[in-house]
Scaffold this motif. Structure first.
Motif, PDB file in Angstrom:
ATOM      1  N   SER A  10       0.844  -1.190   0.000  1.00  0.00           N
ATOM      2  CA  SER A  10       0.000   0.000   0.000  1.00  0.00           C
ATOM      3  C   SER A  10       0.880   1.241   0.000  1.00  0.00           C
ATOM      4  O   SER A  10       1.733   1.401   0.864  1.00  0.00           O
ATOM      5  CB  SER A  10      -0.894  -0.022   1.249  1.00  0.00           C
ATOM      6  N   THR A  12      -0.348   4.626  -0.184  1.00  0.00           N
ATOM      7  CA  THR A  12      -0.924   5.751   0.549  1.00  0.00           C
ATOM      8  C   THR A  12      -1.908   5.311   1.641  1.00  0.00           C
ATOM      9  O   THR A  12      -2.675   6.131   2.158  1.00  0.00           O
ATOM     10  CB  THR A  12      -1.629   6.743  -0.417  1.00  0.00           C
ATOM     11  N   GLU A  16      -3.912  -0.749   2.888  1.00  0.00           N
ATOM     12  CA  GLU A  16      -3.527  -1.135   4.253  1.00  0.00           C
ATOM     13  C   GLU A  16      -4.763  -1.170   5.170  1.00  0.00           C
ATOM     14  O   GLU A  16      -4.928  -2.097   5.961  1.00  0.00           O
ATOM     15  CB  GLU A  16      -2.497  -0.160   4.811  1.00  0.00           C
ATOM     16  N   GLY A  60       0.738   1.340 -11.916  1.00  0.00           N
ATOM     17  CA  GLY A  60       1.215   1.383 -13.303  1.00  0.00           C
ATOM     18  C   GLY A  60       0.049   1.738 -14.202  1.00  0.00           C
ATOM     19  O   GLY A  60      -0.629   2.735 -13.992  1.00  0.00           O
ATOM     20  N   SER A  90      -7.318  -1.370  -3.458  1.00  0.00           N
ATOM     21  CA  SER A  90      -7.922  -0.084  -3.777  1.00  0.00           C
ATOM     22  C   SER A  90      -7.530   0.328  -5.199  1.00  0.00           C
ATOM     23  O   SER A  90      -6.511  -0.116  -5.722  1.00  0.00           O
ATOM     24  CB  SER A  90      -7.422   0.954  -2.776  1.00  0.00           C
TER      25      SER A  90
HETATM   26  C1  LIG Z   1       1.788   5.351  -9.948  1.00  0.00           C
HETATM   27  C2  LIG Z   1       0.307   5.111  -9.778  1.00  0.00           C
HETATM   28  C3  LIG Z   1      -0.363   4.399 -10.758  1.00  0.00           C
HETATM   29  C4  LIG Z   1      -1.737   4.160 -10.629  1.00  0.00           C
HETATM   30  N1  LIG Z   1      -2.379   3.464 -11.622  1.00  0.00           N
HETATM   31  C5  LIG Z   1      -3.721   3.229 -11.492  1.00  0.00           C
HETATM   32  C6  LIG Z   1      -4.446   2.524 -12.512  1.00  0.00           C
HETATM   33  O1  LIG Z   1      -3.899   2.082 -13.527  1.00  0.00           O
HETATM   34  N2  LIG Z   1      -5.778   2.316 -12.326  1.00  0.00           N
HETATM   35  C7  LIG Z   1      -6.454   2.795 -11.236  1.00  0.00           C
HETATM   36  O2  LIG Z   1      -7.659   2.568 -11.117  1.00  0.00           O
HETATM   37  N3  LIG Z   1      -5.795   3.461 -10.254  1.00  0.00           N
HETATM   38  C8  LIG Z   1      -4.462   3.689 -10.352  1.00  0.00           C
HETATM   39  N4  LIG Z   1      -3.792   4.377  -9.370  1.00  0.00           N
HETATM   40  C9  LIG Z   1      -4.539   4.863  -8.204  1.00  0.00           C
HETATM   41  C10 LIG Z   1      -4.364   3.949  -6.996  1.00  0.00           C
HETATM   42  O3  LIG Z   1      -4.749   2.629  -7.288  1.00  0.00           O
HETATM   43  C11 LIG Z   1      -5.239   4.504  -5.858  1.00  0.00           C
HETATM   44  O4  LIG Z   1      -4.759   5.786  -5.487  1.00  0.00           O
HETATM   45  C12 LIG Z   1      -5.266   3.599  -4.643  1.00  0.00           C
HETATM   46  O5  LIG Z   1      -6.233   4.095  -3.722  1.00  0.00           O
HETATM   47  C13 LIG Z   1      -3.917   3.519  -3.943  1.00  0.00           C
HETATM   48  O6  LIG Z   1      -4.022   2.595  -2.901  1.00  0.00           O
HETATM   49  P1  LIG Z   1      -3.006   2.616  -1.675  1.00  0.00           P
HETATM   50  O7  LIG Z   1      -3.400   3.782  -0.799  1.00  0.00           O
HETATM   51  O8  LIG Z   1      -3.207   1.309  -0.994  1.00  0.00           O
HETATM   52  O9  LIG Z   1      -1.625   2.794  -2.237  1.00  0.00           O
HETATM   53  C14 LIG Z   1      -2.431   4.643  -9.490  1.00  0.00           C
HETATM   54  C15 LIG Z   1      -1.732   5.358  -8.508  1.00  0.00           C
HETATM   55  C16 LIG Z   1      -0.378   5.588  -8.636  1.00  0.00           C
HETATM   56  C17 LIG Z   1       0.347   6.350  -7.565  1.00  0.00           C
END
Ligand SMILES: Cc1cc2nc3c(=O)[nH]c(=O)nc-3n(C[C@H](O)[C@H](O)[C@H](O)COP(=O)(O)O)c2cc1C
Length: 141
Positions: A10, A12, A16, A60, A90
């Motif tokens: 995770s 952000t 998590e 990605g 997420s």
């Molecule tokens: C580098 C990057 C690439 C991402 N690519 C996608 C994507 O292809 N599709 C999507 O729905 N979200 C995408 N996201 C959004 C994340 O999936 C979303 O912010 C998610 O809530 C992050 O979860 P986390 O807080 O567990 O890291 C991307 C975010 C980042 C930072």
């Protein structure tokens, strides 16, 4: 009492929070969750458990996080035959990565207990309740 790993990546904190709720569900079903960020998980040890929860957001372009999580998961796939698996994560705007991830479980011979659970952004109360229920399902398998 079964020990059940919940392994997640995770960036952000959204996935998590989902992982914590899955672990809570495992506990409420009378079992012992092993809640670990993927960077702290040893793939050979995790492969020794029969029931495993895996969490990763969409990164990605609709793929699993490529530096740590995907290499871990690819290696774990060699040992998933007949194991009970649940997936969660997420996403921000798409979420189709989950379909590919589910396919990789079936290709490895693992048993996906229910469809991968997605949360748009930060999980709300309903989403956390679904994560808890997912943990209970895994614990009862
Ligand atoms: C580098 C990057 C690439 C991402 N690519 C996608 C994507 O292809 N599709 C999507 O729905 N979200 C995408 N996201 C959004 C994340 O999936 C979303 O912010 C998610 O809530 C992050 O979860 P986390 O807080 O567990 O890291 C991307 C975010 C980042 C930072």
């Amino acid at each position: 009492m079964k020990k059940i790993p919940v392994i997640y990546w995770s960036g952000t904190g959204n996935t998590e929070k989902m992982a914590e709720a899955v672990a809570e569900g495992i506990k409420s079903a009378g079992n012992e969750p092993i809640l670990l960020p993927v960077a702290a998980a040893d793939v050979n040890e995790i492969a020794s458990y029969d029931n495993i929860a895996l969490g990763c957001p969409s990164m990605g372009a609709e793929v699993l996080e490529e530096t740590v999580f995907d290499p871990f998961f690819s290696s774990l796939c060699n040992s998933l035959h007949n194991k009970n698996i649940v997936l969660f994560g997420s996403y921000g705007w798409g979420g189709s990565y989950m379909t590919d991830w589910e396919s990789r479980i079936s290709e490895s011979g693992g048993t996906l207990l229910s469809p991968g659970l997605l949360s748009l952004g930060e999980p709300d109360a309903d989403s956390l309740a679904s994560c808890k229920a997912l943990g209970e399902t895994l614990a009862k398998a």
